[in-house]
Structures are given as structure tokens and as C-alpha cells.
Design an enzyme around this catalytic site. Structure first.
Site, PDB file in Angstrom:
ATOM      1  N   TYR A   1       0.800  -1.223   0.000  1.00  0.00           N
ATOM      2  CA  TYR A   1       0.000   0.000   0.000  1.00  0.00           C
ATOM      3  C   TYR A   1       0.834   1.275   0.000  1.00  0.00           C
ATOM      4  CZ  TYR A   1      -4.445  -2.390   0.343  1.00  0.00           C
ATOM      5  OH  TYR A   1      -5.546  -3.156   0.063  1.00  0.00           O
ATOM      6  N   GLU A   9      -4.541 -29.237  11.614  1.00  0.00           N
ATOM      7  CA  GLU A   9      -4.913 -28.320  10.541  1.00  0.00           C
ATOM      8  C   GLU A   9      -6.048 -27.372  10.894  1.00  0.00           C
ATOM      9  OE1 GLU A   9      -7.280 -28.638   6.284  1.00  0.00           O
ATOM     10  OE2 GLU A   9      -6.450 -30.446   7.173  1.00  0.00           O
ATOM     11  N   ASP A  55      -6.950 -33.183   7.388  1.00  0.00           N
ATOM     12  CA  ASP A  55      -8.025 -33.879   6.676  1.00  0.00           C
ATOM     13  C   ASP A  55      -7.449 -34.890   5.698  1.00  0.00           C
ATOM     14  OD1 ASP A  55     -10.174 -32.603   7.863  1.00  0.00           O
ATOM     15  OD2 ASP A  55     -10.369 -31.083   6.290  1.00  0.00           O
TER      16      ASP A  55
END
Length: 396
Positions: free
Chosen positions: A103, A189, A275
Site C-alpha cells: 500500500y 490443521e 483432513d
């Protein structure tokens, strides 16, 4: 490229940056094209049959930047812009995030990826890490449990309030006085799994440390990414005690660096629970092998001895996960899994992980960690995780 730079080394780095920019300006003033050599690094290749040397931290090639080609001219321009910002940060002893830097000149940078590449180029040029340049990550980790430490003079006493979340420090290099009664570290996770274990008093029952990701920070990061996209379109040890680590989604730099610091200071084994899908495996691989984007700084960010605790494709049968909880792999899942199978480190270092991925692809199904809770709400904390950890401890 790892390790904390002292104040004298900070001064030396600042001096080297000044000398580099001065030499480029002198070349331009005398009508010469500057010639900048930037090494290329990678932590894996996509040819499992080749005798590669990806596991080495040596450069795998080199880019030579000159003003003779327009794309390289732009890359040099952006590199110098970011380098001047670093010079200012070091001179004023201030810190900034990658987003802050973007920015400062959004019309020139055009995309966050331009800033990211310039930062990487500068780290490679000066053989340093981002934190040496006073670039801080927007950390999104939270920690609670059996751990205490100090960061920049502030005390984080998680031991005194086991269920209170503390932020994972952004200035990881200033963390000191780490105390833990843990036997190992567990990386998880998902935040939902963390919440489940917290509700089950897993920390209290197992004397563990829990680290998760703040959903609010994730949302802010998502908004930042969408905004950018829119713009472009327009030494204490004990037995039986656990360190538990949780991160939601792909781990940020602060989380990975903090994990590496805990491993170095506490000398603990590390386990990871994700997962059973290609995205979960990719998160696991990022923790263990590092990311390609930051391959130049891999040694300060990876957990090289991390073990995969689960969830394995074979767990669906071992733990009797009902068919209703199994989801079919999408075409994208299959393509991603096939790409993961090509990574050289799986054949070279972890063929058993590769076999599990092949099994998932052959069966054509995936499942979330939470699917194991079909047996009981506390199945993960009372049965699955303890049994997996005991098995790992007893394995050679």
C-alpha cells in the site's frame, strides 16, 4: 539463511543495501545497464524418477536481470522500490508487513505478488530472512496450554490459564525463556478440531499446548485478497505431557517459524493431523518440506522430522467410518493428488506417504477429521489421537 541477526549485523545489512543501491545508481548515471544476479531455489521437482538434488539448500539456477528486456526492467524497478523501503525500516528500527509495503505504492506494484517476489529477490541477494529486513507476517495463530515464554519483554504465561488463548508472536526472533512440560508437539490443521479438543478439556487431561488460527484474522486476510483482486480487475521436560499445535488452513510464516523455534529449543518430536484430502496433505507437506515460494529460507521454516499422524485413507476402514461420511474426490482433487505424487521428496524420503496418497486416489474418496466423531463427540480426543500417538511412540 536462518538465525537472528545481531544489532551489528543489522548495521552491516543496512550498509550492504546502501552500497548495492549506490552501485545501481552509478551504473545508470554512467549509461550502463546494471547486471543483477539472483539465485533460484526450489525444495522439490516434479520428476520422481530423476536423481535430483532438491533436498540440498544450494541454488538450482540463476536469473540475470538487466535493462535490456522490459519485464526485467520492471522487476528491477520494483526490487529497488522495495529495497528503499527496507532501508528506511532498518534506519528507523520499524517493522512493516508485506501488505503495508504494497500500500505504499499500490499503483506501481499493481499486485501483492509483485511485492512478494521483490522481497524474495532481496532476501536471496543479501542472504537473509524477511525478519532481518524488519518485515513481519500478519500472524494468525493463537496458543494456549502448557507453555510460557517471553516476546520483546512481554510475558505469555499460558500455564497459568490453560484455556485462555494467547497470540502466537509476530516477532518470533525475539521470543525467549521458553518453558514447557511437554513430551511432543501435535500440529492440527483445523480450528474446528481445536475447538472440539478444547471442549473435551484435552489440554487439561493431557497437559498439552494448543495453537490455532484466529478466524477474525483469516477473514481480514480474505477481504484483503478480494480487495486486491478487485483492484487488479479494475529446557523443562516431562513424560506423558503433550504439546498440541493447531493451524487452520495453510500455515502462515509466523506460525511455521514459531513451530520451528519450539522444535529447536525443546527438541521434541512433532506430529501432524490433517483432513484426508489433497489439501490437507499439502498443508502437511508445507510444514514438513516448506513452500516453493520461500524455498530460499526453507531451513528456518520447516519441521523436517514431522510425522503424519492422520487422517490416512486406511483410517476409514480401521476406525469404521460410515460410507455416508466419505466424499467423492472431485476432478480437481484428483488432479491435485496426481501432481502431489510427482513431487520428488515423496519417493526419495517418504514412500509410505506416497502409498497413502495412491490409496486415496484409487478409492476415489476423501473425508474430514471430524468424520471420526460419528462414533462419539469425544472420539477424537479420547480414542483416535491417543491411540495414534501411542502407536507412533512404540514404532521404531
Amino acid at each position: 539463511m536462518e538465525g537472528k541477526i545481531s544489532s551489528s549485523e543489522d548495521t552491516n545489512l543496512l550498509q550492504r543495501i546502501k552500497e548495492f543501491t549506490r552501485s545501481v545508481v552509478e551504473d545508470l548515471a554512467e549509461g550502463r545497464s546494471p547486471k543483477i544476479s539472483i539465485n533460484r531455489f526450489r525444495n522439490y521437482c516434479m520428476n520422481p524418477e530423476s536423481d535430483c538434488f532438491c533436498s540440498s539448500d544450494k541454488p538450482k539456477g540463476q536469473d540475470i536481470l538487466t535493462l535490456k528486456r522490459e519485464p526485467q526492467t520492471y522487476r528491477i524497478d520494483m526490487l529497488l522500490r522495495v529495497m528503499l523501503i527496507f532501508q528506511q525500516l532498518l534506519q528507523e528500527n520499524r517493522h512493516a508487513s508485506k501488505r503495508d509495503i504494497y500500500y505504499m505504492h499500490p499503483s506501481a506494484f499493481k499486485a501483492q505478488s509483485v511485492v512478494d517476489r521483490a522481497i524474495g529477490d532481496i532476501c536471496i541477494l543479501f542472504q537473509c530472512s524477511r525478519y532481518n529486513l524488519n518485515v513481519v507476517s500478519v500472524g494468525n495463530g493463537l496458543v494456549m496450554g502448557w507453555l510460557k515464554f517471553r516476546e520483546a519483554g512481554r510475558k505469555f504465561d499460558c500455564l497459568n490459564s490453560l484455556n485462555t488463548a494467547f497470540p502466537v508472536p509476530v516477532l518470533v526472533e525475539e521470543v525467549e525463556d521458553i518453558v514447557s512440560l511437554a513430551e511432543y508437539i501435535l500440529v492440527v490443521e483445523k480450528e474446528t478440531v481445536f475447538q472440539r479438543l478444547a471442549n473435551d478439556m484435552f489440554c487439561k487431561m493431557n497437559r498439552c499446548i494448543v495453537i490455532t488460527v484466529s478466524t477474525a484474522v483469516d477473514l481480514f486476510f480474505l477481504i484483503s485478497v478480494l480487495t486486491s483482486f478487485a483492484f487488479l480487475s479494475s529446557n523443562f521436560f516431562g513424560k506423558g505431557m503433550i504439546v498440541f499445535w493447531q493451524g487452520r488452513g495453510y500455515p502462515d510464516v509466523s506460525t511455521r517459524r514459531f513451530l520451528r523455534l519450539l522444535i529447536e529449543k525443546l527438541q521434541l518430536p512433532v506430529h501432524c493431523l490433517v483432513d484426508c484430502d489433497p489439501y490437507g496433505f499439502e498443508i502437511l507437506a508445507t510444514y514438513r518440506f516448506g513452500s516453493m515460494q520461500m524455498a530460499y529460507d526453507i531451513e528456518s521454516l520447516r519441521a523436517p522430522d514431522m510425522k503424519w499422524l492422520g487422517a490416512f485413507p486406511s483410517d476409514s476402514e480401521i476406525y469404521n467410518v460410515p460410507k455416508q461420511c466419505l466424499l467423492p474426490l472431485t476432478e480437481e482433487d484428483k488432479k491435485r493428488t496426481e501432481a502431489l505424487l510427482l513431487r520428488c521428496y515423496l519417493k526419495r524420503e517418504l514412500p509410505q506417504w506416497r502409498l497413502e496418497l495412491e490409496t486415496m486416489l484409487e478409492r476415489g474418496v476423501k473425508f474430514e477429521i471430524e468424520a471420526l466423531s460419528v462414533h462419539s463427540l469425544s472420539f477424537l480426543s479420547e480414542v483416535y489421537i491417543p491411540s495414534k500417538i501411542r502407536r507412533d511412540l512404540n514404532s521404531p
